[in-house]
Enzyme design. Structure first.
Site, PDB file in Angstrom:
ATOM      1  N   LYS A  92      36.796  35.028  39.849  1.00 49.22           N
ATOM      2  CA  LYS A  92      36.022  36.268  39.980  1.00 49.22           C
ATOM      3  C   LYS A  92      34.634  36.008  40.563  1.00 49.22           C
ATOM      4  CE  LYS A  92      38.571  38.390  36.185  1.00 49.22           C
ATOM      5  NZ  LYS A  92      38.598  38.769  34.748  1.00 49.22           N
ATOM      6  N   ASP A 106      35.755  46.552  34.213  1.00 50.89           N
ATOM      7  CA  ASP A 106      37.147  46.338  33.801  1.00 50.89           C
ATOM      8  C   ASP A 106      37.867  47.662  33.559  1.00 50.89           C
ATOM      9  OD1 ASP A 106      38.023  43.709  33.838  1.00 50.89           O
ATOM     10  OD2 ASP A 106      37.079  43.197  31.934  1.00 50.89           O
ATOM     11  N   GLN A 155      35.402  38.702  29.381  1.00 47.75           N
ATOM     12  CA  GLN A 155      36.712  38.127  29.666  1.00 47.75           C
ATOM     13  C   GLN A 155      37.591  38.122  28.412  1.00 47.75           C
ATOM     14  OE1 GLN A 155      37.931  37.177  32.713  1.00 47.75           O
ATOM     15  NE2 GLN A 155      39.881  36.841  31.672  1.00 47.75           N
TER      16      GLN A 155
END
Length: 338
Positions: free
Chosen positions: A81, A148, A125
């Site tokens: 990422k 997200d 995460q």
């Protein structure tokens, strides 16, 4: 008469060869969709968007990633990422915290980042250590920075067909389908897997109205899960025009379960031991070699949905930067503290 009989034989032979060619063509192996190529295209679009944004006098978008613990897979995903961010011109940072970090400590850090005007996009995460409530953590991220798309506000807006931060993997699946030209309107779709971050949002995006603020796929969607009997699953897959496998079960979908010409999107990521080499390797939820002989389109694992997830995350970060500029500061404070 002999001449007529000879002509008839020639016509019969030609007809037989034509039929053979037709059957052969219909059984041609599926087009393997390269998620890497599509992701590269999206990242180029994102890079151009960032440069245009910065050239207009705006601050470069910034992504903050919180990584708790030492899960090797999570570290690998985060590295992908941050590399992608650098590739498209987004600045980023990874904040590492030990697995012993308490839930309250993590929530305090999220609270600080919510109010940091330099941070446009914020993600935590997953998975988190068992002592931390993932839902509470996801809901602690300011919805406007939630790249997200896991905050309950963003999930709700998605379900109401409103413009919002879409979860990166489901959005990536939709982009694969759209950019490959796979039709969804009125089609039968089977989504194997009902997770709140992948299966459910994919089903939501595929079945909702294509004319709404956040356009959907107008498909007829069936969701299966761990308690769906295998024979019942087979009945659904055999009539599905599109199958999205997101259950986390290797070889869940096999060639005998799909109809000729179905499009198969494999979201599964499973690590199994190779019987020949004894080494671990990545596979999806689909028997790739078997299914590709019957499907019209198929995504590989790795190299399919994974790169698209990262690319869509970059798009969300840019969207967050633009939204935050247009959002009154008092609203950011109110939402972040709610």
């Amino acid at each position: 008469m002999a001449t007529i009989r000879a002509l008839r034989k020639l016509c019969q032979l030609a007809h037989h060869q034509t039929c053979s060619l037709h059957v052969s063509a219909s059984r041609q192996a599926a087009v393997v969709i390269s998620g890497r190529k599509l992701a590269r295209q999206i990242r180029e679009e994102a890079q151009a968007d960032v440069e245009e944004w910065v050239a207009a006098g705006n601050r470069r978008p910034h992504l903050s990633v919180l990584l708790v613990g030492d899960n090797p897979a999570s570290h690998s995903y985060v590295l992908n990422k941050t590399r992608a961010a650098a590739d498209v011109g987004i600045s980023s940072e990874t904040i590492l915290k030990p697995s012993s970090t308490s839930e309250e400590e993590l929530l305090d850090l999220i609270h600080k980042l919510n109010f940091d005007h330099r941070v446009d996009g914020l993600l935590v995460q997953l998975p988190l250590p068992e002592h931390i409530d993932e839902r509470r953590v996801c809901n602690a991220v300011c919805p406007d920075k939630d790249v997200d798309g896991f905050h309950v506000v963003n999930v709700g807006r998605m379900c109401l067909d409103q413009s919002t931060m879409l979860p990166a993997t489901p959005w990536g699946v939709m982009e694969i389908i759209k950019r490959t030209g796979i039709p969804t309107l009125g089609k039968n779709v089977l989504v194997a897997g009902r997770s709140k971050n992948v299966g459910m949002p994919i089903a939501m995006l595929l079945h909702t109205d294509g004319s709404h603020e956040r356009p959907g796929g107008d498909a007829t969607v069936t969701i299966s899960h761990r308690y769906t009997p295998k024979e019942q699953l087979r009945q659904h897959t055999q009539i599905a025009d599109i199958i999205v496998a997101a259950a986390g079960i290797p070889n869940l979908i096999t060639a005998d379960m799909i109809k000729e010409g179905a499009a198969v999107i494999d979201v599964g990521i499973n690590r199994i031991q190779d019987p020949v080499t004894g080494k671990n390797r990545l596979v999806g939820d689909v028997d790739f070699e078997g299914v590709r002989q019957k499907a019209s389109f198929i995504t590989p694992v790795p190299g399919g949905v994974g790169p698209m997830t990262v690319a869509m995350l970059m798009k969300n970060t840019i969207k967050a930067a633009k939204n935050l500029l247009l959002t009154p500061p008092e609203r950011v404070r109110m939402v972040a503290s709610s």
